[in-house]
Structure formats: C-alpha cells, structure tokens
Design an enzyme around this catalytic site. Structure first.
Site, mmCIF file in Angstrom:
data_model
loop_
_atom_site.group_PDB
_atom_site.id
_atom_site.type_symbol
_atom_site.label_atom_id
_atom_site.label_comp_id
_atom_site.label_asym_id
_atom_site.label_seq_id
_atom_site.Cartn_x
_atom_site.Cartn_y
_atom_site.Cartn_z
ATOM 1 N N HIS A 1 27.999 79.720 19.904
ATOM 2 C CA HIS A 1 28.060 78.519 20.347
ATOM 3 C C HIS A 1 28.006 77.447 19.282
ATOM 4 C CE1 HIS A 1 23.518 76.707 20.506
ATOM 5 N NE2 HIS A 1 23.339 78.131 20.288
ATOM 6 N N ASN B 1 20.064 75.724 8.009
ATOM 7 C CA ASN B 1 20.568 74.790 9.214
ATOM 8 C C ASN B 1 20.275 73.425 9.043
ATOM 9 O OD1 ASN B 1 18.009 76.446 9.761
ATOM 10 N ND2 ASN B 1 18.082 75.094 11.341
ATOM 11 N N CYS C 1 14.945 71.753 16.974
ATOM 12 C CA CYS C 1 13.858 72.446 17.450
ATOM 13 C C CYS C 1 12.666 71.457 17.097
ATOM 14 C CB CYS C 1 13.825 73.653 17.271
ATOM 15 S SG CYS C 1 15.302 74.877 17.160
ATOM 16 N N GLY D 1 21.977 84.060 18.800
ATOM 17 C CA GLY D 1 21.492 84.166 17.382
ATOM 18 C C GLY D 1 19.908 84.488 17.373
ATOM 19 N N THR D 2 19.189 83.849 18.447
ATOM 20 C CA THR D 2 17.842 83.990 18.424
ATOM 21 C C THR D 2 17.708 85.843 18.812
ATOM 22 O OG1 THR D 2 17.571 81.836 18.986
ATOM 23 C CG2 THR D 2 15.538 83.601 19.641
ATOM 24 N N GLN E 1 25.006 79.656 10.687
ATOM 25 C CA GLN E 1 25.436 78.316 10.226
ATOM 26 C C GLN E 1 26.699 78.344 9.297
ATOM 27 O OE1 GLN E 1 24.814 75.141 11.245
ATOM 28 N NE2 GLN E 1 23.240 75.710 12.516
ATOM 29 N N SER F 1 26.205 83.842 15.655
ATOM 30 C CA SER F 1 25.831 83.066 17.248
ATOM 31 C C SER F 1 27.271 82.329 17.715
ATOM 32 C CB SER F 1 24.821 81.972 17.292
ATOM 33 O OG SER F 1 24.677 81.297 18.476
ATOM 34 N N THR G 1 24.019 94.993 31.153
ATOM 35 C CA THR G 1 25.407 94.598 31.572
ATOM 36 C C THR G 1 25.918 93.572 30.656
ATOM 37 O OG1 THR G 1 25.077 95.656 33.826
ATOM 38 C CG2 THR G 1 27.113 94.400 33.181
HETATM 39 C C1 LIG Z 1 21.239 77.912 16.234
HETATM 40 C C2 LIG Z 1 20.472 78.975 15.099
HETATM 41 C C3 LIG Z 1 20.063 80.009 15.548
HETATM 42 C C4 LIG Z 1 19.867 80.455 17.174
HETATM 43 O O1 LIG Z 1 20.920 80.715 17.923
HETATM 44 P P1 LIG Z 1 21.018 80.726 19.349
HETATM 45 O O2 LIG Z 1 22.543 81.488 19.413
HETATM 46 O O3 LIG Z 1 21.019 79.122 19.776
HETATM 47 O O4 LIG Z 1 19.928 81.585 20.022
HETATM 48 C C5 LIG Z 1 19.602 80.896 14.520
HETATM 49 N N1 LIG Z 1 19.589 80.670 13.397
HETATM 50 C C6 LIG Z 1 20.131 79.577 12.977
HETATM 51 C C7 LIG Z 1 20.326 79.406 11.499
HETATM 52 C C8 LIG Z 1 20.576 78.722 13.676
HETATM 53 O O5 LIG Z 1 21.282 77.481 13.457
#
Ligand SMILES: *Cc1c(COP(=O)(O)O)cnc(C)c1O
Length: 396
Positions: free
Chosen positions: A208, A158, A332, A78-79, A186, A206, A244
């Site tokens: 995970h 989030n 965080c 996500g980042t 989220q 994202s 890759t």
């Molecule tokens: C967890 C999260 C991210 C970051 O995603 P990652 O895959 O951990 O880099 C970005 N935005 C929101 C709202 C999140 O909850």
C-alpha cells in the site's frame, strides 16, 4: 484564492503513510473477489486459476527487487514481513548466539519487535545515526560480536528520507557470517533495488505504499535460508506463513510492482524535481526553517522540515483546513505527545522535533501542487508564530 472548505484545491502529500490504489491495480484485482474466487491450495480448476494468479504476482514482485520468484513470501504487509524476518531469524538461530543489531531510527515494526526480543533474553545493540539520519557502517562493524546472529537496518528512512548504505553494511554482515535484513518499504519502487547489490538476506516490502492494496506485503528470503515460522497451520508460502493466501491482494501487489518497475526511472526523476522545488521554496520563503534528513542521499518523494518555535500539529491542522494533507513525524507517532524517535536520534531538541512536518510526494502531485503549498504554508507559519509564546525572544 478561496479558503471555503468546499471550493478549495486538495493536495495529498502523505504518500509515505499510504497511497491510493491505482486504477490498473484495482482492475487487475476485481475478478479475484467473486468470479475467480478459488482457494489456491485446491486441486481443481478454481484452485489452479488462483494458484496461477499468485505465481504471476510472485513473479512481478520478485522482478522489482531482482530476486527469483521462489524467494518471495507473501504476508499481510510490511509489519508482518518485518516480524517474520526478525523473529524468524532470532528463533531459528538462537543456538548460535543471542546478539542482534539494529538502529535507533527504524520503523516501529522493527524497533518494537527487537524490544520484544530483548524481553525474551536477546541482547540488542541499537546503533545511532548522524545529524542527517545516516548510519555509519563502521558502527555496525564495531557492534558485531561472536554472538551476533542478525543485523537489521532500513533502506529508506520513512520520516526523514535518508537512504542508508545498505550494500556496504550487507558486505560487512556477510564477511562476519551474520544474516542481514533490510526494511525497504519506503524505497521499493522509488529507487532501483537489487537484492544482489544490496547484499541482503531478507528484505521487507509493502503493497500500500506503492499504489497497491492495504493488507498485503512481501518478504524476500534468500534461497536456502531457514526461518522459524511465526504462525503455524498449513504448508502455505514455503511453510513460512500459514494461512490461505490473499489472492486479490497479491494480484494487486504484483501489478503495483510491475507498474512501479516500468515507470521508476521517469517517475523518480519527476519526483526529485518536485521534491527539490518544495525544499528550495520552504528554505527561501520561511525564516528559521531547517531541512531534516540527508541533503543528497534522499528518497525522491520525501521532504521533512523543522519550523522553529512552532508545533507540527498546529501547522497540520491549518494545512488540512486549506486542503493539504501532510504529517508530523511518522503517522504512528502523530497524535501522541512523544516527539519522533528518529528526529531525537538525529540530535534535534524536543522543541525542534515537535515543529517538524513531513510532505511525501506521489504520482498525483504536480508542480501546481507544490506552488500551492509554497503559497499557503509561509502565511500559516507567520500567523502561528505571531500567536506563539515561544518566539525567538522567549527563553523556551
Ligand atoms: C509503512 C511502513 C511499514 C509497515 O507496513 P504495513 O504494510 O503498513 O504494515 C514498515 N516499514 C516502513 C519503513 C514503513 O514505511
């Protein structure tokens, strides 16, 4: 009930921080680590096999959000997707203007990216929210100037779970010819998402957070939209993201999206029931407690409360001792002394923000888990308050 560390119930309520990989997802990924290890760019059978796996993953991810497969770019999470969307538009369009709009309650992946762009000379408007964490589309409309090139507003918050009026904001953006990005990390898999209905040009996902592996995510990029790539190298991912591909990760992410889509209607209903049971129980059993976030426009898996006169960290440690995993603010900000920027933007005092707890529910949680938390948190609060110098009678 036993409080011995090894004999107790374990309840994971931190699914907004991360989720376990589902067994079906792990099973789908495993062949791609060793047996089917080919490089998708290679022109031979091994490469074809990996390429097909990526195409299949792209199909499944795009299907979760109502996009077409060629509109999904895979990233490391996500980042990176947030960075690619925001920097990608800012750098590609700076000839058209240098003004950007976002909100005060974005995830740090968005907020810190805009702050970095400010240092590059872009002007950024950070719109506020109301006491429920809701952003007013009219604030966005008023912030737009002839120099505005991008608006980025998250879909599901989030920390406090508020669902923002993305469709409406997207309409405003489109009518002014401004590109619109939304971080839907989220909300994806929790509430139905259609990039058409949301009027977004870019959307972050994202893996995970939805029972896929860590280190993989996706960015929806509307067809025809040009971005400045943030990593240079090969021509991977439509020339937007060199490197890759993470083949096993993409396979797992795809399978996680497929399952999330299939189970969404039932699972979100189940989570909402558990969520509302937990909220009602907290409000009933704990004196001087407030719900944070919107009471109705709320993610199915989010509960966030402020427990007055206490520190979130102290409650977290006591919960952890009883086998319950939660968080204070966002993962965080945990561990730092700064209170959550989101709770402060909602108008909470520093003291109240410090006393906030987030419980984020997921597939493993049951009604018994909720009963257990409702059984143990009220006495923890009572004990800590009896030890605290900052009770209702103090001048703090
Ligand atoms: C967890 C999260 C991210 C970051 O995603 P990652 O895959 O951990 O880099 C970005 N935005 C929101 C709202 C999140 O909850």
């Amino acid at each position: 009930m036993s409080s011995q560390p090894n004999a107790q119930k374990l309840v994971y309520l931190d699914h907004s921080a991360t989720t376990p990989v589902r067994p079906e997802v792990l099973a789908a990924m495993l062949p791609y680590f060793a047996g089917k290890f080919g490089n998708p760019s290679s022109v031979h059978a091994w490469g074809d096999e990996a390429r097909k796996a990526i195409d299949d993953g792209r199909e499944k991810v795009s299907s979760l959000i109502g996009a077409s497969p060629d509109e999904v770019i895979f990233t490391s999470g996500g980042t990176e997707a947030d960075n690619l969307a925001i920097r990608g538009v800012a750098h590609a369009r700076k000839a058209y203007g240098n003004h950007l709009i976002t909100s005060q309650i974005e995830h740090h992946a968005v907020l810190h990216t805009f702050e970095a762009l400010q240092k590059e000379g872009f002007r950024v408007t950070f719109v506020p929210c109301d006491k429920h964490g809701l952003i007013d589309p009219d604030d966005i409309r008023r912030a737009i100037t002839k120099d505005t090139i991008l608006i980025s507003i998250m879909h599901g918050q989030n920390e406090v779970g508020t669902i923002e009026p993305i469709g409406e904001i997207g309409e405003i953006a489109r009518s002014h010819g401004v590109l619109f990005h939304s971080d839907a990390v989220q909300s994806a898999g929790k509430v139905p998402i259609s990039v058409g209905d949301l009027n977004v040009d870019l959307l972050t996902l994202s893996s995970h957070k939805i029972y896929g592996p860590k280190g993989v995510g996706g960015l929806f990029v509307r067809k025809g939209l040009r971005l400045a790539p943030q990593a240079t190298g090969g021509a991977h991912e439509n020339r937007l993201r060199a490197g890759t591909e993470n083949v096993p990760g993409i396979v797992g992410f795809g399978e996680a999206c497929r399952l999330a889509k299939a189970e969404l209607p039932e699972e979100s209903k189940r989570l909402i029931e558990l969520r509302d049971k937990l909220i009602a129980g907290f409000l009933r059993e704990i004196p001087d407690v407030d719900l944070n976030g919107h009471p109705i426009l709320r993610l199915p898996h989010n509960v966030n409360i402020s427990v007055k006169y206490l520190e979130g960290e102290a409650m977290l440690l006591n919960l952890d001792r009883m086998g319950v995993a939660a968080s204070s603010g966002s993962a965080c900000t945990s561990g730092s002394l700064e209170p959550s920027h989101v709770l402060l933007a909602m108008g909470l005092s520093h003291e109240t923000a410090h006393g906030s707890l987030r419980f984020s529910l997921g597939s493993s949680n049951t009604a018994e888990d909720i009963d257990y938390v409702l059984e143990i948190l009220p006495p923890i609060v009572k004990k800590l308050r009896s030890m605290s110098a900052f009770g209702p009678g103090s001048s703090f």
